[in-house]
Design a protein around this motif. Sequence first.
Motif, PDB file in Angstrom:
ATOM      1  N   GLY A  99     136.393 -11.169 -43.802  1.00 26.02           N
ATOM      2  CA  GLY A  99     136.327 -10.959 -42.364  1.00 26.02           C
ATOM      3  C   GLY A  99     137.034 -12.004 -41.539  1.00 26.02           C
ATOM      4  N   VAL A 100     137.542 -13.074 -42.171  1.00 27.98           N
ATOM      5  CA  VAL A 100     138.192 -14.153 -41.429  1.00 27.98           C
ATOM      6  C   VAL A 100     139.613 -14.314 -41.952  1.00 27.98           C
TER       7      VAL A 100
ATOM      8  N   PRO B  99     141.144  -3.095 -48.214  1.00 27.50           N
ATOM      9  CA  PRO B  99     140.637  -4.469 -48.104  1.00 27.50           C
ATOM     10  C   PRO B  99     141.756  -5.477 -47.906  1.00 27.50           C
ATOM     11  N   GLU B 100     141.497  -6.501 -47.129  1.00 26.66           N
ATOM     12  CA  GLU B 100     142.431  -7.609 -46.913  1.00 26.66           C
ATOM     13  C   GLU B 100     141.973  -8.780 -47.775  1.00 26.66           C
ATOM     14  N   HIS B 101     142.866  -9.286 -48.636  1.00 24.50           N
ATOM     15  CA  HIS B 101     142.508 -10.394 -49.527  1.00 24.50           C
ATOM     16  C   HIS B 101     142.483 -11.703 -48.739  1.00 24.50           C
TER      17      HIS B 101
END
Length: 586
Positions: free
Chosen positions: A296-297, A289-291
């Motif tokens: 998603g943006v 996951p990207e924090h």
Amino acid sequence: MAINVLPKTKTPKGEHAMRTRRTLYPQKSEMYICELDQCPLCGEQLELSRYSSGHKIVQNLSSTVEVGYWPKQCDSPGCTNYGEKWRSSEWQQIAPMYCTYGFDVITTIGWQRQASRCTFEEIHSDLAGRIIISEAQVRHLYHERYLPLLASQERTRWKELEQVSREFGLILSLDGLAPEGGEPQLWVVRELQTGLTVRSGWLSEQGQHAFENFLRPIAETDLTVRAVLSDKQRGLLPAVNEIFPEARHAFCQLHYLKNIAEPAASADETMKVELRKTVREKAGEIIRPEHVEQPGVLTVTGLLPSAVIENPTAEGKTEQHSVDQVEQERQSIVDSLIRRVRYLLTLKGRPPFRMAGIEMYQGFREVCDCLEVFIAHISDERLIRLQHGLSEALKCFTDDYDQLSEVAGWLIHISTLLDPDENPSRTGDEVENELVEYLDQLLEQNKDNPTLFIFASKIRKTTRNYASGLFHTYDLPALPRTNNDRESEFRRLNQRLLRTTGQKGTTKRMIQRSGAWELIPRPGSLEETISVFSSVDMDVFREERQRLCNHRSRFKLHTRSGKKVRTELEKLTARWLELPQDNQKR
């Protein structure tokens, strides 16, 4: 006086509109006289013709001028050129035959296209303010005039090639551009001391007979070939030995290094894939996951940009951090490490020296060392889980990494051993003896390690296969160690055409249609090119134009345009119907 530039076109049946013919108004007129006084064939005095010839209006970048010349002829009945007229040389240096654009216009188009990488639209925009020309004419002048002139001017240096042949012997470089989907392969033969293109064209196959047919015209001249540099291609080896039996055949050392690295590179790729898979299994929940503030943006700009997170340590900020600022900083550091891990998972190898598996392992090891320092300072749960996952993954590949790292060291040592800049001056035999001795040491040192022994044996075997052409470069100073210049030419050509077309598909089509002409090196400056082009023999230029047109005609039906296909099929049908009928019974 006005002279029509475009020929009058017939109006199709059923149509009443006619194309308006363009007219040009010359600013001045110039007449030239044939410079010869005596017939070059019989030596008799030439007589000035009573009628002038060659009248046409030529557009130069500086002016529009009407030109013509007074020819001379030989009136000696016994001369083989009796009654034929000799043109003015100066008249021929204004513009090509049957062309109303000067050599400076044609050369400027080619120079902007090749040197400045301009599109035809950009070239037309630049010229439109100085001369009357359309974008279609710009395109036509480049393909039908400039490229044949480029090939023709190189032929004027034939005496230079003969002199090098007599004094030193020619050193030829051979290489081919990788074919596309079964299409013919473009090959180039360069003379390395002069940079001249000896042969450049397409081969429909890459067998021995095709290479022999491609190289035989060189051997049929009086030129002496001293050495040939190429890749170790299967059909090429016997062809060179057959056509140039006295020449030394050298192999590209970079391709040799890539080939001896191939077993290690294959094992490294396997390790990379498995290491990547293991890291994702062990630490996937942490790195995936990207924090972000909004799922998603990531970063957004425009009229409604994303919010800016201030750096608490930036200049002008207080050193007292709030709880939120500390948490943001911790999250930013964790995100940076996770991004580093995600990047390492995307690495790709570039043998012989860039091994992605080794580099990925080393990168993960560095991240683990960094994590130990972080955790010792602040025991962050996310960092602990990340370190545990990476460490578990690395343990599974320690032995593979150690062995592949040792092989990578061998490759670097072999490359250094072959490099003349890293060693004192040596003969080819001395370099060969050093390399063989080193490979024998590897075999002896690793006889108890089955994996390393196999790698060493494969390197030794490949070296034996290359030995006949690997060491000539040390005995012939003008012979390069690699064939990189040819590969760089292909790469630059592809980049240039891609810049001017904007489409990979169009670039490939252009290489197939005119790549041999596009690869010919141009003179050093625009002024020099204009001077050389204006002195090209017009008969040679006419033949080269026909050669280019014949090759491009192969692709008339290679189009998805229904209109063009129908037009070409109609032409073929008309040509077929003009043939006499075969009335014989079958």
